[in-house]
Write a protein that holds these residues in place. Structure first.
Motif, PDB file in Angstrom:
ATOM      1  N   GLY A 169       0.798  -1.224   0.000  1.00  0.00           N
ATOM      2  CA  GLY A 169       0.000   0.000   0.000  1.00  0.00           C
ATOM      3  C   GLY A 169       0.830   1.273   0.000  1.00  0.00           C
ATOM      4  N   ILE A 170       2.150   1.138  -0.207  1.00  0.00           N
ATOM      5  CA  ILE A 170       3.003   2.336  -0.210  1.00  0.00           C
ATOM      6  C   ILE A 170       2.977   2.966  -1.606  1.00  0.00           C
ATOM      7  CG2 ILE A 170       5.407   3.128   0.033  1.00  0.00           C
ATOM      8  CD1 ILE A 170       5.589   0.901   2.173  1.00  0.00           C
ATOM      9  N   GLU A 171       2.750   4.287  -1.628  1.00  0.00           N
ATOM     10  CA  GLU A 171       2.624   4.973  -2.925  1.00  0.00           C
ATOM     11  C   GLU A 171       3.749   5.968  -3.167  1.00  0.00           C
ATOM     12  OE1 GLU A 171      -1.913   5.486  -3.939  1.00  0.00           O
ATOM     13  OE2 GLU A 171      -1.543   6.009  -1.849  1.00  0.00           O
ATOM     14  N   GLU A 172       4.516   6.310  -2.108  1.00  0.00           N
ATOM     15  CA  GLU A 172       5.591   7.290  -2.281  1.00  0.00           C
ATOM     16  C   GLU A 172       6.912   6.672  -1.820  1.00  0.00           C
ATOM     17  OE1 GLU A 172       4.327  11.071  -0.516  1.00  0.00           O
ATOM     18  OE2 GLU A 172       3.377  11.430  -2.445  1.00  0.00           O
ATOM     19  N   PHE A 173       7.964   6.943  -2.601  1.00  0.00           N
ATOM     20  CA  PHE A 173       9.273   6.368  -2.332  1.00  0.00           C
ATOM     21  C   PHE A 173      10.319   7.472  -2.456  1.00  0.00           C
ATOM     22  CE2 PHE A 173       6.500   3.199  -4.109  1.00  0.00           C
ATOM     23  CZ  PHE A 173       6.720   2.066  -3.343  1.00  0.00           C
ATOM     24  N   THR A 174      11.359   7.388  -1.663  1.00  0.00           N
ATOM     25  CA  THR A 174      12.413   8.403  -1.737  1.00  0.00           C
ATOM     26  C   THR A 174      13.781   7.764  -1.552  1.00  0.00           C
ATOM     27  OG1 THR A 174      13.111  10.572  -0.886  1.00  0.00           O
ATOM     28  CG2 THR A 174      12.304   8.989   0.735  1.00  0.00           C
ATOM     29  N   LEU A 175      14.804   8.487  -1.973  1.00  0.00           N
ATOM     30  CA  LEU A 175      16.191   8.050  -1.788  1.00  0.00           C
ATOM     31  C   LEU A 175      17.123   9.242  -1.967  1.00  0.00           C
ATOM     32  CD1 LEU A 175      17.437   7.987  -4.884  1.00  0.00           C
ATOM     33  CD2 LEU A 175      16.172   5.863  -5.000  1.00  0.00           C
ATOM     34  N   GLU A 176      18.355   9.075  -1.500  1.00  0.00           N
ATOM     35  CA  GLU A 176      19.404  10.074  -1.750  1.00  0.00           C
ATOM     36  C   GLU A 176      20.485   9.420  -2.590  1.00  0.00           C
ATOM     37  OE1 GLU A 176      19.399   9.286   1.870  1.00  0.00           O
ATOM     38  OE2 GLU A 176      17.703  10.611   2.244  1.00  0.00           O
ATOM     39  N   TYR A 207      17.542   5.191 -11.193  1.00  0.00           N
ATOM     40  CA  TYR A 207      16.389   5.704 -10.444  1.00  0.00           C
ATOM     41  C   TYR A 207      15.412   6.446 -11.364  1.00  0.00           C
ATOM     42  CZ  TYR A 207      19.614   4.626  -6.648  1.00  0.00           C
ATOM     43  OH  TYR A 207      20.491   3.990  -5.817  1.00  0.00           O
ATOM     44  N   GLU A 208      15.963   7.226 -12.307  1.00  0.00           N
ATOM     45  CA  GLU A 208      15.060   7.938 -13.234  1.00  0.00           C
ATOM     46  C   GLU A 208      14.272   6.955 -14.090  1.00  0.00           C
ATOM     47  OE1 GLU A 208      17.196  12.300 -13.680  1.00  0.00           O
ATOM     48  OE2 GLU A 208      17.646  10.787 -15.183  1.00  0.00           O
ATOM     49  N   LYS A 209      14.939   5.882 -14.515  1.00  0.00           N
ATOM     50  CA  LYS A 209      14.231   4.873 -15.324  1.00  0.00           C
ATOM     51  C   LYS A 209      13.076   4.261 -14.533  1.00  0.00           C
ATOM     52  CE  LYS A 209      17.428   2.040 -16.713  1.00  0.00           C
ATOM     53  NZ  LYS A 209      17.966   0.824 -17.326  1.00  0.00           N
ATOM     54  N   ALA A 210      13.258   4.156 -13.206  1.00  0.00           N
ATOM     55  CA  ALA A 210      12.225   3.562 -12.341  1.00  0.00           C
ATOM     56  C   ALA A 210      11.114   4.559 -12.014  1.00  0.00           C
ATOM     57  CB  ALA A 210      12.868   3.050 -11.056  1.00  0.00           C
ATOM     58  N   GLY A 211      11.292   5.838 -12.397  1.00  0.00           N
ATOM     59  CA  GLY A 211      10.250   6.837 -12.165  1.00  0.00           C
ATOM     60  C   GLY A 211      10.589   7.883 -11.113  1.00  0.00           C
ATOM     61  N   PHE A 212      11.780   7.804 -10.524  1.00  0.00           N
ATOM     62  CA  PHE A 212      12.168   8.819  -9.531  1.00  0.00           C
ATOM     63  C   PHE A 212      12.475  10.154 -10.217  1.00  0.00           C
ATOM     64  CE2 PHE A 212      12.851   5.046  -6.990  1.00  0.00           C
ATOM     65  CZ  PHE A 212      12.547   5.462  -5.697  1.00  0.00           C
ATOM     66  N   PRO A 225      34.189  10.838  -0.270  1.00  0.00           N
ATOM     67  CA  PRO A 225      34.457  12.262  -0.142  1.00  0.00           C
ATOM     68  C   PRO A 225      33.167  13.043   0.099  1.00  0.00           C
ATOM     69  CG  PRO A 225      34.326  11.656  -2.444  1.00  0.00           C
ATOM     70  CD  PRO A 225      34.103  10.404  -1.669  1.00  0.00           C
ATOM     71  N   LYS A 226      33.377  14.264   0.639  1.00  0.00           N
ATOM     72  CA  LYS A 226      32.245  15.164   0.889  1.00  0.00           C
ATOM     73  C   LYS A 226      31.547  15.486  -0.443  1.00  0.00           C
ATOM     74  CE  LYS A 226      30.751  18.109   4.227  1.00  0.00           C
ATOM     75  NZ  LYS A 226      30.317  17.555   5.527  1.00  0.00           N
ATOM     76  N   GLU A 227      30.236  15.374  -0.454  1.00  0.00           N
ATOM     77  CA  GLU A 227      29.507  15.650  -1.705  1.00  0.00           C
ATOM     78  C   GLU A 227      28.042  15.926  -1.397  1.00  0.00           C
ATOM     79  OE1 GLU A 227      30.143  12.608  -4.692  1.00  0.00           O
ATOM     80  OE2 GLU A 227      28.751  13.572  -6.094  1.00  0.00           O
ATOM     81  N   ASP A 228      27.394  16.664  -2.267  1.00  0.00           N
ATOM     82  CA  ASP A 228      25.962  16.943  -2.115  1.00  0.00           C
ATOM     83  C   ASP A 228      25.143  15.702  -2.484  1.00  0.00           C
ATOM     84  OD1 ASP A 228      26.872  19.482  -1.658  1.00  0.00           O
ATOM     85  OD2 ASP A 228      26.081  20.322  -3.542  1.00  0.00           O
ATOM     86  N   ALA A 229      23.950  15.618  -1.890  1.00  0.00           N
ATOM     87  CA  ALA A 229      23.020  14.545  -2.253  1.00  0.00           C
ATOM     88  C   ALA A 229      21.901  15.104  -3.115  1.00  0.00           C
ATOM     89  CB  ALA A 229      22.420  13.926  -0.999  1.00  0.00           C
ATOM     90  N   ASN A 230      21.530  14.319  -4.119  1.00  0.00           N
ATOM     91  CA  ASN A 230      20.348  14.589  -4.917  1.00  0.00           C
ATOM     92  C   ASN A 230      19.207  13.831  -4.227  1.00  0.00           C
ATOM     93  OD1 ASN A 230      18.444  14.763  -6.945  1.00  0.00           O
ATOM     94  ND2 ASN A 230      19.784  13.998  -8.574  1.00  0.00           N
ATOM     95  N   ILE A 231      18.147  14.544  -3.846  1.00  0.00           N
ATOM     96  CA  ILE A 231      17.009  13.896  -3.185  1.00  0.00           C
ATOM     97  C   ILE A 231      15.971  13.566  -4.255  1.00  0.00           C
ATOM     98  CG2 ILE A 231      15.307  14.063  -1.311  1.00  0.00           C
ATOM     99  CD1 ILE A 231      18.154  14.679  -0.382  1.00  0.00           C
ATOM    100  N   MET A 232      15.640  12.292  -4.380  1.00  0.00           N
ATOM    101  CA  MET A 232      14.714  11.884  -5.448  1.00  0.00           C
ATOM    102  C   MET A 232      13.456  11.249  -4.839  1.00  0.00           C
ATOM    103  SD  MET A 232      17.411  10.385  -8.255  1.00  0.00           S
ATOM    104  CE  MET A 232      16.443  10.833  -9.708  1.00  0.00           C
ATOM    105  N   TRP A 233      12.345  11.445  -5.558  1.00  0.00           N
ATOM    106  CA  TRP A 233      11.054  10.939  -5.077  1.00  0.00           C
ATOM    107  C   TRP A 233      10.239  10.320  -6.205  1.00  0.00           C
ATOM    108  CZ3 TRP A 233       8.599  10.816  -0.320  1.00  0.00           C
ATOM    109  CH2 TRP A 233       9.217  11.527   0.727  1.00  0.00           C
ATOM    110  N   ILE A 234       9.462   9.314  -5.845  1.00  0.00           N
ATOM    111  CA  ILE A 234       8.284   8.926  -6.635  1.00  0.00           C
ATOM    112  C   ILE A 234       7.107   9.341  -5.773  1.00  0.00           C
ATOM    113  CG2 ILE A 234       6.862   7.014  -7.478  1.00  0.00           C
ATOM    114  CD1 ILE A 234       9.423   5.482  -8.097  1.00  0.00           C
ATOM    115  N   ARG A 235       6.296  10.265  -6.272  1.00  0.00           N
ATOM    116  CA  ARG A 235       5.149  10.778  -5.510  1.00  0.00           C
ATOM    117  C   ARG A 235       3.869  10.045  -5.894  1.00  0.00           C
ATOM    118  NH1 ARG A 235       6.723  13.678  -1.085  1.00  0.00           N
ATOM    119  NH2 ARG A 235       8.277  15.250  -1.653  1.00  0.00           N
ATOM    120  N   LYS A 236       2.935  10.140  -4.980  1.00  0.00           N
ATOM    121  CA  LYS A 236       1.606   9.570  -5.214  1.00  0.00           C
ATOM    122  C   LYS A 236       0.986  10.220  -6.453  1.00  0.00           C
ATOM    123  CE  LYS A 236      -2.616   9.122  -2.509  1.00  0.00           C
ATOM    124  NZ  LYS A 236      -3.186   9.329  -1.173  1.00  0.00           N
ATOM    125  N   LYS A 237       0.374   9.388  -7.292  1.00  0.00           N
ATOM    126  CA  LYS A 237      -0.256   9.955  -8.503  1.00  0.00           C
ATOM    127  C   LYS A 237      -1.489  10.753  -8.115  1.00  0.00           C
ATOM    128  CE  LYS A 237       1.357   7.043 -12.213  1.00  0.00           C
ATOM    129  NZ  LYS A 237       2.188   6.096 -11.465  1.00  0.00           N
TER     130      LYS A 237
END
Ligand SMILES: CC(C)(COP(=O)(O)OP(=O)(O)OC[C@H]1O[C@@H](n2cnc3c(N)ncnc32)[C@H](O)[C@@H]1OP(=O)(O)O)[C@@H](O)C(=O)NCCC(=O)NCCS
Length: 160
Positions: free
Chosen positions: A107-114, A126-131, A144-156
């Motif tokens: 029943g989970i509709e939203e997913f996230t990752l860094e 991740y983009e291919k999967a819809g993030f 090494p120190k680096e920025d994170a890209n925060i990605m989501w699949i949101r509820k339709k």
């Protein structure tokens, strides 16, 4: 590259912990230990998959993993890793698809990752999967120190 003959995606078991710790060491600058994986197996909010391949001689080998923790009704994906010699054959994509399907069945509709902003192959998976990228978390990673890209699949939105 080791060409795969067959690929099986399945739930992580206790016997996978040693090979998974080895995969971690080869894939991350701050690898999780066998002990940390052991704790995960006991957690009810954690869902970990492994990728197992069979070689020409019928021998089975654990070559990849991806995990999801269910936090506040969202699927939080982490520890996506495939051994270097087995990459670019769709293994990570199959693992992510397995996690998304398992989450949706719960029943989970939203997913996230860094993901590290420089990690082009992971971002591609991740983009291919819809993030979709929703922002940057500055200096999130060490070694090494680096920025994170925060990605989501949101509820339709049912209106769209
Ligand atoms: C990221 C990782 C899990 C991908 O695993 P994989 O099994 O090779 O992934 P897949 O084969 O499913 O897909 C890889 C995609 O990246 C693409 N790719 C490979 N190198 C690339 C690059 N330098 N730039 C852009 N895309 C690239 C491949 O072409 C493929 O896309 P395609 O299917 O459209 O051709 C693997 O490289 C890995 O373990 N890296 C180290 C750990 C890591 O960074 N994990 C992610 C943490 S967020």
């Amino acid at each position: 590259m080791n060409k795969i003959q067959s690929l099986k995606i399945r739930r992580m078991e206790v016997s996978d912990i040693a090979p998974l710790a080895n995969i971690e060491k080869q894939c991350f600058s701050r690898p999780w230990s066998a002990r940390e994986f052991g704790h995960l197996i006991e957690k009810t909010d954690a869902y970990y998959l492994i990728a197992e391949v069979t070689d020409d001689h019928g021998a089975r080998k654990v070559v990849g993993t991806a995990g999801m923790r269910i936090v506040c009704g969202e699927g939080d994906i982490d520890n996506v890793a495939v051994l270097p010699e087995f990459r670019n054959q769709g293994i990570a994509s199959a693992l992510i698809e397995g996690l998304l399907n398992a989450g949706r069945e719960k029943g989970i509709e939203e997913f996230t990752l860094e993901v590290r902003v420089s990690n082009a192959s992971a971002i591609r998976v991740y983009e291919k999967a819809g993030f979709v990228s929703e922002g940057i978390r500055p200096g999130f990673y060490e070694d090494p120190k680096e920025d994170a890209n925060i990605m989501w699949i949101r509820k339709k939105d049912p209106a769209n």
